[in-house]
Scaffold this active site. Structure first.
Site, PDB file in Angstrom:
ATOM      1  N   ALA A  29     -21.350   2.068   3.576  1.00  0.00           N
ATOM      2  CA  ALA A  29     -23.008   2.157   3.815  1.00  0.00           C
ATOM      3  C   ALA A  29     -23.153   3.668   4.215  1.00  0.00           C
ATOM      4  O   ALA A  29     -22.784   4.233   5.008  1.00  0.00           O
ATOM      5  CB  ALA A  29     -23.500   1.267   4.777  1.00  0.00           C
ATOM      6  N   HIS A  69     -25.598  16.027   3.646  1.00  0.00           N
ATOM      7  CA  HIS A  69     -23.964  15.633   3.703  1.00  0.00           C
ATOM      8  C   HIS A  69     -24.080  14.246   2.858  1.00  0.00           C
ATOM      9  O   HIS A  69     -23.430  13.966   2.364  1.00  0.00           O
ATOM     10  CB  HIS A  69     -24.174  15.278   5.283  1.00  0.00           C
ATOM     11  CG  HIS A  69     -22.677  14.860   5.845  1.00  0.00           C
ATOM     12  ND1 HIS A  69     -21.731  15.581   5.897  1.00  0.00           N
ATOM     13  CD2 HIS A  69     -22.360  13.559   6.145  1.00  0.00           C
ATOM     14  CE1 HIS A  69     -20.482  14.939   5.996  1.00  0.00           C
ATOM     15  NE2 HIS A  69     -20.961  13.738   6.222  1.00  0.00           N
ATOM     16  N   ALA A  79     -17.002   6.446   4.118  1.00  0.00           N
ATOM     17  CA  ALA A  79     -17.165   6.200   2.558  1.00  0.00           C
ATOM     18  C   ALA A  79     -16.152   7.398   2.210  1.00  0.00           C
ATOM     19  O   ALA A  79     -15.836   7.105   0.938  1.00  0.00           O
ATOM     20  CB  ALA A  79     -18.499   5.956   2.192  1.00  0.00           C
TER      21      ALA A  79
HETATM   22  N1  INI Z   1     -19.687   7.946   6.166  1.00  0.00           N
HETATM   23  C1  INI Z   1     -20.194   6.981   5.827  1.00  0.00           C
HETATM   24  O1  INI Z   1     -19.621   5.954   5.312  1.00  0.00           O
HETATM   25  N2  INI Z   1     -21.784   6.644   5.772  1.00  0.00           N
HETATM   26  C2  INI Z   1     -22.604   7.748   6.089  1.00  0.00           C
HETATM   27  O2  INI Z   1     -23.978   7.555   6.206  1.00  0.00           O
HETATM   28  C3  INI Z   1     -22.150   9.156   6.605  1.00  0.00           C
HETATM   29  N3  INI Z   1     -22.996   9.879   6.951  1.00  0.00           N
HETATM   30  O3  INI Z   1     -24.085   9.941   6.981  1.00  0.00           O
HETATM   31  O4  INI Z   1     -22.573  11.050   7.551  1.00  0.00           O
HETATM   32  C4  INI Z   1     -20.693   9.057   6.651  1.00  0.00           C
HETATM   33  N4  INI Z   1     -20.166  10.062   6.987  1.00  0.00           N
HETATM   34  C5  INI Z   1     -18.789  10.372   7.407  1.00  0.00           C
HETATM   35  C6  INI Z   1     -17.569  10.632   6.132  1.00  0.00           C
HETATM   36  O5  INI Z   1     -17.637   9.446   5.190  1.00  0.00           O
HETATM   37  C7  INI Z   1     -16.277  10.934   6.590  1.00  0.00           C
HETATM   38  O6  INI Z   1     -15.567   9.873   7.231  1.00  0.00           O
HETATM   39  C8  INI Z   1     -16.302  12.095   7.469  1.00  0.00           C
HETATM   40  O7  INI Z   1     -17.148  13.248   6.698  1.00  0.00           O
HETATM   41  C9  INI Z   1     -15.034  12.637   7.868  1.00  0.00           C
HETATM   42  O8  INI Z   1     -14.162  12.920   6.540  1.00  0.00           O
END
Ligand code: INI
Length: 162
Positions: free
Chosen positions: A80, A88, A56
């Protein structure tokens, strides 16, 4: 008194859907809901383009690029974010929602907000095609209505309707 509303007629409109792969069990269902609602409102399959992002967090950048292309009448962002043991979740939710809102306002393109922000997987499943409906479908329908309302607003503000 004059009331102006956006209709739900999708024929001739072009959509992009940006969907995140993180929690794909949920986002795949939200995506299906978005495509289903658009095609049932006469958007042609060939007028829908789907872009997969890693998470996201990456949605705003891709949606911005799509908005800048000028190719789409509206964009739907689907993701989601599910709470874990660390903060985080808060960062991802805040930046995704803020970023998507900025893109929509700056680029003047409707962006349907179909990003779930849930405490657990069960809450997400309930909103991805079960008890609480499908938030991807809701976001797509709102994007469609807003695209048509924007078209009406532009006619009015340019004086075409006076
Ligand atoms: N990305 C999501 O879309 N949903 C999540 O629940 C989530 N959690 O919980 O970590 C999540 N993390 C990844 C983030 O969106 C990035 O893709 C990642 O940090 C790399 O930049």
């Amino acid at each position: 008194m004059k009331t102006i509303q956006g209709n739900l007629i999708g024929s001739g409109l072009r959509f992009a859907i940006a969907v995140s792969r993180f929690n794909e069990l949920i986002t795949g269902r939200l995506l299906d809901g978005a495509v289903d609602v658009l095609t049932r409102h006469d958007v042609r399959h060939q007028d829908i383009e789907i872009y997969w992002t890693p998470g996201a967090w990456e949605l705003p950048l891709i949606v911005k690029e799509l908005a800048l292309s000028g190719k789409y009448d509206a964009i739907v962002a689907v993701g989601a974010v599910i709470q874990g043991d660390t903060p985080h979740f808060d960062y991802v939710c805040a930046e995704a929602s803020k970023g998507l809102s900025h893109v929509s306002l700056e680029q003047r393109v409707p962006v349907g907000f179909g990003v779930l922000t849930c405490s657990n997987l069960e809450q997400a499943l309930v909103r991805a095609g079960s008890k609480a409906g499908n938030k991807g479908a809701d976001a797509a329908l709102a994007a469609l209505e807003t695209a048509n309302l924007l078209r009406e607003a532009r006619k009015t503000t340019k004086g075409e309707d006076n």
